[in-house]
Each structure stands twice: as structure tokens, then as C-alpha cells.
Motif scaffolding. Structure first.
Motif, PDB file in Angstrom:
ATOM      1  N   PHE A   1      50.672   6.542 101.066  1.00 59.73           N
ATOM      2  CA  PHE A   1      49.887   6.600 102.305  1.00 59.73           C
ATOM      3  C   PHE A   1      48.632   7.407 102.013  1.00 59.73           C
ATOM      4  CE2 PHE A   1      48.460   9.341 105.742  1.00 59.73           C
ATOM      5  CZ  PHE A   1      48.144   8.398 106.709  1.00 59.73           C
ATOM      6  N   SER A   2      47.484   6.978 102.539  1.00 62.36           N
ATOM      7  CA  SER A   2      46.313   7.845 102.431  1.00 62.36           C
ATOM      8  C   SER A   2      45.461   7.759 103.683  1.00 62.36           C
ATOM      9  CB  SER A   2      45.508   7.548 101.163  1.00 62.36           C
ATOM     10  OG  SER A   2      45.109   6.208 101.133  1.00 62.36           O
ATOM     11  N   ALA A   3      44.714   8.834 103.901  1.00 60.47           N
ATOM     12  CA  ALA A   3      43.831   8.932 105.067  1.00 60.47           C
ATOM     13  C   ALA A   3      42.652   9.812 104.705  1.00 60.47           C
ATOM     14  CB  ALA A   3      44.577   9.545 106.248  1.00 60.47           C
ATOM     15  N   LYS A   4      41.548   9.562 105.399  1.00 58.14           N
ATOM     16  CA  LYS A   4      40.388  10.447 105.251  1.00 58.14           C
ATOM     17  C   LYS A   4      40.440  11.480 106.367  1.00 58.14           C
ATOM     18  CE  LYS A   4      36.168   8.487 105.760  1.00 58.14           C
ATOM     19  NZ  LYS A   4      34.685   8.312 105.910  1.00 58.14           N
ATOM     20  N   LEU A   5      40.113  12.717 106.022  1.00 58.63           N
ATOM     21  CA  LEU A   5      40.070  13.785 107.028  1.00 58.63           C
ATOM     22  C   LEU A   5      38.749  14.520 106.921  1.00 58.63           C
ATOM     23  CD1 LEU A   5      43.555  15.549 106.602  1.00 58.63           C
ATOM     24  CD2 LEU A   5      42.863  13.978 108.433  1.00 58.63           C
ATOM     25  N   MET A   6      38.033  14.624 108.024  1.00 61.22           N
ATOM     26  CA  MET A   6      36.824  15.450 108.056  1.00 61.22           C
ATOM     27  C   MET A   6      37.200  16.833 108.587  1.00 61.22           C
ATOM     28  SD  MET A   6      34.274  13.587 107.094  1.00 61.22           S
ATOM     29  CE  MET A   6      33.645  11.896 107.029  1.00 61.22           C
ATOM     30  N   TRP A   7      36.530  17.863 108.049  1.00 62.04           N
ATOM     31  CA  TRP A   7      36.827  19.220 108.535  1.00 62.04           C
ATOM     32  C   TRP A   7      36.683  19.298 110.056  1.00 62.04           C
ATOM     33  CZ3 TRP A   7      39.244  23.383 106.944  1.00 62.04           C
ATOM     34  CH2 TRP A   7      39.213  24.464 107.808  1.00 62.04           C
ATOM     35  N   GLY A   8      35.694  18.578 110.588  1.00 61.98           N
ATOM     36  CA  GLY A   8      35.363  18.682 112.004  1.00 61.98           C
ATOM     37  C   GLY A   8      36.486  18.309 112.954  1.00 61.98           C
ATOM     38  N   TYR A   9      37.537  17.643 112.474  1.00 63.24           N
ATOM     39  CA  TYR A   9      38.664  17.352 113.379  1.00 63.24           C
ATOM     40  C   TYR A   9      40.017  17.716 112.788  1.00 63.24           C
ATOM     41  CZ  TYR A   9      38.473  12.846 110.813  1.00 63.24           C
ATOM     42  OH  TYR A   9      38.417  11.875 109.841  1.00 63.24           O
ATOM     43  N   LEU A  10      40.022  18.341 111.606  1.00 61.96           N
ATOM     44  CA  LEU A  10      41.312  18.720 111.008  1.00 61.96           C
ATOM     45  C   LEU A  10      42.144  19.567 111.977  1.00 61.96           C
ATOM     46  CD1 LEU A  10      43.306  19.039 108.597  1.00 61.96           C
ATOM     47  CD2 LEU A  10      42.028  21.126 108.020  1.00 61.96           C
ATOM     48  N   GLY A  11      41.506  20.582 112.580  1.00 63.12           N
ATOM     49  CA  GLY A  11      42.231  21.502 113.464  1.00 63.12           C
ATOM     50  C   GLY A  11      42.841  20.768 114.656  1.00 63.12           C
ATOM     51  N   GLU A  12      42.060  19.867 115.238  1.00 66.98           N
ATOM     52  CA  GLU A  12      42.556  19.132 116.413  1.00 66.98           C
ATOM     53  C   GLU A  12      43.703  18.206 116.021  1.00 66.98           C
ATOM     54  OE1 GLU A  12      40.258  17.612 119.377  1.00 66.98           O
ATOM     55  OE2 GLU A  12      38.768  19.221 119.344  1.00 66.98           O
ATOM     56  N   PHE A  13      43.577  17.592 114.845  1.00 64.08           N
ATOM     57  CA  PHE A  13      44.638  16.704 114.374  1.00 64.08           C
ATOM     58  C   PHE A  13      45.926  17.501 114.147  1.00 64.08           C
ATOM     59  CE2 PHE A  13      46.459  14.490 110.466  1.00 64.08           C
ATOM     60  CZ  PHE A  13      47.271  13.658 111.231  1.00 64.08           C
ATOM     61  N   ALA A  14      45.777  18.657 113.503  1.00 67.36           N
ATOM     62  CA  ALA A  14      46.974  19.482 113.241  1.00 67.36           C
ATOM     63  C   ALA A  14      47.613  19.909 114.564  1.00 67.36           C
ATOM     64  CB  ALA A  14      46.600  20.696 112.392  1.00 67.36           C
ATOM     65  N   ASP A  15      46.788  20.201 115.563  1.00 67.43           N
ATOM     66  CA  ASP A  15      47.354  20.578 116.870  1.00 67.43           C
ATOM     67  C   ASP A  15      48.113  19.414 117.501  1.00 67.43           C
ATOM     68  OD1 ASP A  15      46.559  23.162 116.714  1.00 67.43           O
ATOM     69  OD2 ASP A  15      44.744  22.909 117.911  1.00 67.43           O
ATOM     70  N   ARG A  16      47.587  18.213 117.330  1.00 66.32           N
ATOM     71  CA  ARG A  16      48.318  17.042 117.873  1.00 66.32           C
ATOM     72  C   ARG A  16      49.677  16.926 117.166  1.00 66.32           C
ATOM     73  NH1 ARG A  16      45.316  12.568 120.990  1.00 66.32           N
ATOM     74  NH2 ARG A  16      43.197  12.527 120.200  1.00 66.32           N
ATOM     75  N   LEU A  17      49.667  17.176 115.853  1.00 64.25           N
ATOM     76  CA  LEU A  17      50.935  17.099 115.113  1.00 64.25           C
ATOM     77  C   LEU A  17      51.908  18.173 115.608  1.00 64.25           C
ATOM     78  CD1 LEU A  17      49.667  16.427 111.461  1.00 64.25           C
ATOM     79  CD2 LEU A  17      50.774  14.804 113.007  1.00 64.25           C
ATOM     80  N   ARG A  18      51.370  19.371 115.878  1.00 68.33           N
ATOM     81  CA  ARG A  18      52.239  20.444 116.398  1.00 68.33           C
ATOM     82  C   ARG A  18      52.859  20.000 117.727  1.00 68.33           C
ATOM     83  NH1 ARG A  18      47.831  23.621 114.215  1.00 68.33           N
ATOM     84  NH2 ARG A  18      48.610  24.912 112.508  1.00 68.33           N
ATOM     85  N   GLU A  19      52.036  19.351 118.542  1.00 70.48           N
ATOM     86  CA  GLU A  19      52.537  18.919 119.869  1.00 70.48           C
ATOM     87  C   GLU A  19      53.681  17.916 119.760  1.00 70.48           C
ATOM     88  OE1 GLU A  19      48.333  19.489 122.222  1.00 70.48           O
ATOM     89  OE2 GLU A  19      49.072  17.461 121.871  1.00 70.48           O
ATOM     90  N   VAL A  20      53.693  17.138 118.677  1.00 67.10           N
ATOM     91  CA  VAL A  20      54.806  16.181 118.561  1.00 67.10           C
ATOM     92  C   VAL A  20      55.913  16.719 117.649  1.00 67.10           C
ATOM     93  CG1 VAL A  20      53.449  14.134 119.166  1.00 67.10           C
ATOM     94  CG2 VAL A  20      53.665  14.766 116.753  1.00 67.10           C
ATOM     95  N   GLY A  21      55.838  18.051 117.368  1.00 66.93           N
ATOM     96  CA  GLY A  21      57.007  18.687 116.767  1.00 66.93           C
ATOM     97  C   GLY A  21      56.899  19.135 115.317  1.00 66.93           C
ATOM     98  N   TYR A  22      55.739  18.952 114.690  1.00 65.47           N
ATOM     99  CA  TYR A  22      55.617  19.426 113.306  1.00 65.47           C
ATOM    100  C   TYR A  22      55.108  20.861 113.340  1.00 65.47           C
ATOM    101  CZ  TYR A  22      56.227  14.554 112.185  1.00 65.47           C
ATOM    102  OH  TYR A  22      56.743  13.290 112.089  1.00 65.47           O
ATOM    103  N   ALA A  23      55.822  21.763 112.645  1.00 64.76           N
ATOM    104  CA  ALA A  23      55.479  23.178 112.736  1.00 64.76           C
ATOM    105  C   ALA A  23      54.714  23.640 111.499  1.00 64.76           C
ATOM    106  CB  ALA A  23      56.749  23.990 112.898  1.00 64.76           C
ATOM    107  N   GLY A  24      54.073  24.787 111.627  1.00 67.01           N
ATOM    108  CA  GLY A  24      53.389  25.376 110.471  1.00 67.01           C
ATOM    109  C   GLY A  24      52.241  26.240 110.939  1.00 67.01           C
ATOM    110  N   ASP A  25      52.071  27.391 110.249  1.00 69.97           N
ATOM    111  CA  ASP A  25      50.951  28.268 110.624  1.00 69.97           C
ATOM    112  C   ASP A  25      49.654  27.635 110.169  1.00 69.97           C
ATOM    113  OD1 ASP A  25      52.587  30.092 111.762  1.00 69.97           O
ATOM    114  OD2 ASP A  25      52.849  31.267 109.917  1.00 69.97           O
TER     115      ASP A  25
END
Ligand SMILES: Nc1ncnc2c1ncn2[C@@H]1O[C@H](COP(=O)(O)OS(=O)(=O)O)[C@@H](OP(=O)(O)O)[C@H]1O
Ligand SMILES: OC[C@H]1O[C@H](O[C@H]2O[C@H](CO)[C@@H](O)[C@H](O)[C@H]2O)[C@H](O)[C@@H](O)[C@@H]1O
Length: 272
Positions: free
Chosen positions: A100-124
Motif C-alpha cells: 500500500f502507498s500514499a502521498k502525505l503532505m505535511w500540511g495535513y499530516l496532523g489532521e489525518f492522524a487525528d482522524r485516525l485517532r478518532e477511529v481508534g488508532y492510538a499513539g502520541d
């Protein structure tokens, strides 16, 4: 298709040459299909809009920035939960060999990680969250050394909404306008985003592969093969490589803007 067994994230900043690199990876058929699956911002479900690249909008700047009626990507709009969208993106971004691969821009990495947290993936750290959601992640940075060239490219694309040669996402047939303060802001923002990628990887003890745009363009095959070896593609040195799948967009106007910007910067330094 079975779920991916490994993941590759192409970590970039806008106008760094990331699409050229990602589409070439896709074309090999063994490196996933890295697109910007996760670019939609949480507040709007849309990619960053022209106005959202700037902290302060003067009336002069505002007048140069197009507003258009963009709708969320259909797959995102029809997903009932972000988890459902994630499942679609995992399928879409995975080649039959399980990468699997995806492109990630810094400008939305944080928001994407927060969406992942909301669906149950944890991590500081955002990278810990990614590692929870995607198997065996590896990271490739795409870095463009010419930050003024990159900022001129971004300023042009923001105004014209033409993000690749021969394509525009709006009807607006806009002639882009030079704006020193806008380019200056984008140089700073791109440089800061680059630094933040570096700091994040260092803090996590991760050494990503770095692809330098200028080297990619000049030494296409060597650079692409380096990436395939890093990914661990079988027969990385024998895989058939595509010719560069995109054409360069910048033109004489871009070059003259780079010189005009650099000249103005030098002049302001000499008057200190
Ligand atoms: N074949 C080839 N040769 C040289 N340069 C190329 C090529 N294909 C794409 N590009 C250039 O890559 C720049 C766009 O970068 P990105 O794909 O990262 O932009 S985006 O933010 O994802 O839209 C953008 O840079 P500028 O030319 O400075 O505008 C593209 O022209
Ligand atoms: O063709 C290059 C990329 O074009 C799209 O992204 C670009 O346009 C977005 C605005 O619609 C902008 O927010 C984004 O930062 C740009 O990279 C497309 O979404 C990408 O998948 C594609 O690589």
C-alpha cells in the motif's frame, strides 16, 4: 484483494515533484498506488483551499485568490464513517503484491492522524498512529532544494488551480500575477514544513529515504531504482521503468518570477 502487508508513505511538501515520483512508482505496479487519499481537511472535507495557504489575507491578496465550488471527493462523501473511507483508500492504494502507498503532505499530516485517532488508532506521535493503522510503514521524503522555484510553482498553482500540465480544476482562465509577499510567505511556509518533517523523523529515530527533486529529474533511472530498492521491490534493478509520466509545468514566466523575487530579496538585504 487481501489487505496490504506493507506500506510506503511518500512524505512531501506541495510542488516538490511528488506527483511525478508517485505516478512513476504507481506505474511500476509493485510499489502501491500513492495518491493523496488523505488530503481532505476535517473542517470542510476538502483539500486546502487557496485562502488557507495564508495566515493573513490583505484585500490585494484576496483579490488574486480564486474561490470555487468544490465538492468533497465522491468516495469520502459516500463513506458513512472515516473507517469506511480508510478501507476504500487501503484497497485503492494497494498493488497486487500487497504494497500500500500514499502521498502525505505535511500540511495535513496532523489532521489525518487525528482522524485516525478518532477511529481508534492510538499513539502520541503522528507516526506512531500511522504505524498502528498501516502495516510495516516505510517513509520516502521528496524534497525540492530550490525553495524559491517551489514557492513560485505553488503561488502559480494556487492562483490558476492548474496542478499538473494541461489540467485545471476550475473554469477560471486566470493569468497568474507576481506577488512578492505571497511568494515570500510560501518560501517560509515550505521551509518550515520541510524542517518539521525532519524533526518528526529524527524524534522517532526513523531515517527515511530522501529523494531530491532536482536529482530525480536529472538522474531519472538511478533515482527511481534507489527508491525501488528501498521499498524492497523484488528485482528492483530489473523492473521496467516508465519514462517521466508528467511534464514540467514551469515556464519562462516562472523563471522570470524566480529572478525577480531573488533580485528583490538581494536589494532589500543590501539596504539593511
Ligand atoms: N517531468 C518533469 N520534469 C520536471 N519537473 C516536473 C516534471 N513533472 C512534474 N514536474 C514538476 O513538479 C512540480 C509539481 O510538484 P508536485 O507534484 O509535488 O505538486 S502538487 O503539490 O502535488 O500538485 C511542478 O514544478 P514546476 O515546474 O516548478 O511548476 C512540476 O512542473
Ligand atoms: O495532480 C497533482 C495533484 O493534484 C491534486 O492535488 C492538488 O490540488 C489540490 C486542490 O484540488 C491541492 O489542495 C493539493 O495540495 C494539490 O496537490 C490531487 O488532489 C492530487 O491527488 C494530485 O497528486
Amino acid at each position: 484483494m487481501s489487505p496490504p502487508a506493507e506500506s510506503v508513505f511518500v512524505c512531501a511538501t506541495p510542488r516538490s515533484g511528488s506527483t511525478l515520483f508517485c505516478e512513476a512508482l504507481s506505474a511500476t505496479g509493485v510499489a502501491g498506488r500513492p495518491a493523496e487519499y488523505f488530503e481532505a481537511l476535517r473542517g470542510t472535507d476538502l483539500p486546502r483551499q487557496p485562502q488557507e495557504y495564508f495566515d493573513e489575507l490583505t484585500p490585494e491578496l484576496e483579490a488574486l485568490l480564486p474561490r470555487f465550488d468544490q465538492q468533497p471527493a465522491p468516495e469520502l462523501a459516500r463513506s458513512r464513517t472515516y473507517g469506511e473511507y480508510l478501507a476504500w483508500a487501503r484497497r485503492e492504494g494497494t498493488t497486487p503484491n500487497g504494497v500500500f502507498s500514499a502521498k502525505l503532505m505535511w500540511g495535513y499530516l496532523g489532521e489525518f492522524a487525528d482522524r485516525l485517532r478518532e477511529v481508534g488508532y492510538a499513539g502520541d506521535s503522528d507516526l506512531d498512529v500511522l504505524a498502528g493503522a498501516f502495516p510495516r510503514p516505510r517513509y520516502i521524503r521528496v524534497v525540492r532544494l530550490g525553495k524559491v522555484e517551489q514557492a513560485v510553482s505553488l503561488w502559480t498553482a494556487i492562483q490558476t488551480q492548474s496542478w499538473r500540465d494541461g489540467e485545471t480544476f476550475t473554469d477560471a482562465d486566470r493569468e497568474p500575477v507576481f506577488h512578492r509577499a505571497a511568494i515570500d510567505h510560501l518560501v517560509r511556509r515550505l521551509t518550515e514544513q520541510e524542517d518539521r518533517w525532519g524533526t518528526l523523523f529524527a524524534a522517532q529515530g526513523i531515517a527515511p529515504l530522501t529523494i531530491v527533486y532536482e536529482e530525480l529529474v536529472e538522474h531519472w533511472e538511478v533515482t527511481m531504482r534507489r527508491a525501488l530498492r528501498y521499498i524492497g521491490a523484488a528485482d528492483a534493478d530489473g523492473i521496467e521503468l516508465p519514462a517521466p509520466p508528467l511534464r514540467r509545468q514551469s515556464n519562462g514566466r516562472s523563471q522570470s518570477w524566480v529572478e525577480r523575487f531573488a533580485g528583490a530579496a538581494a536589494l532589500s538585504r543590501s539596504t539593511w
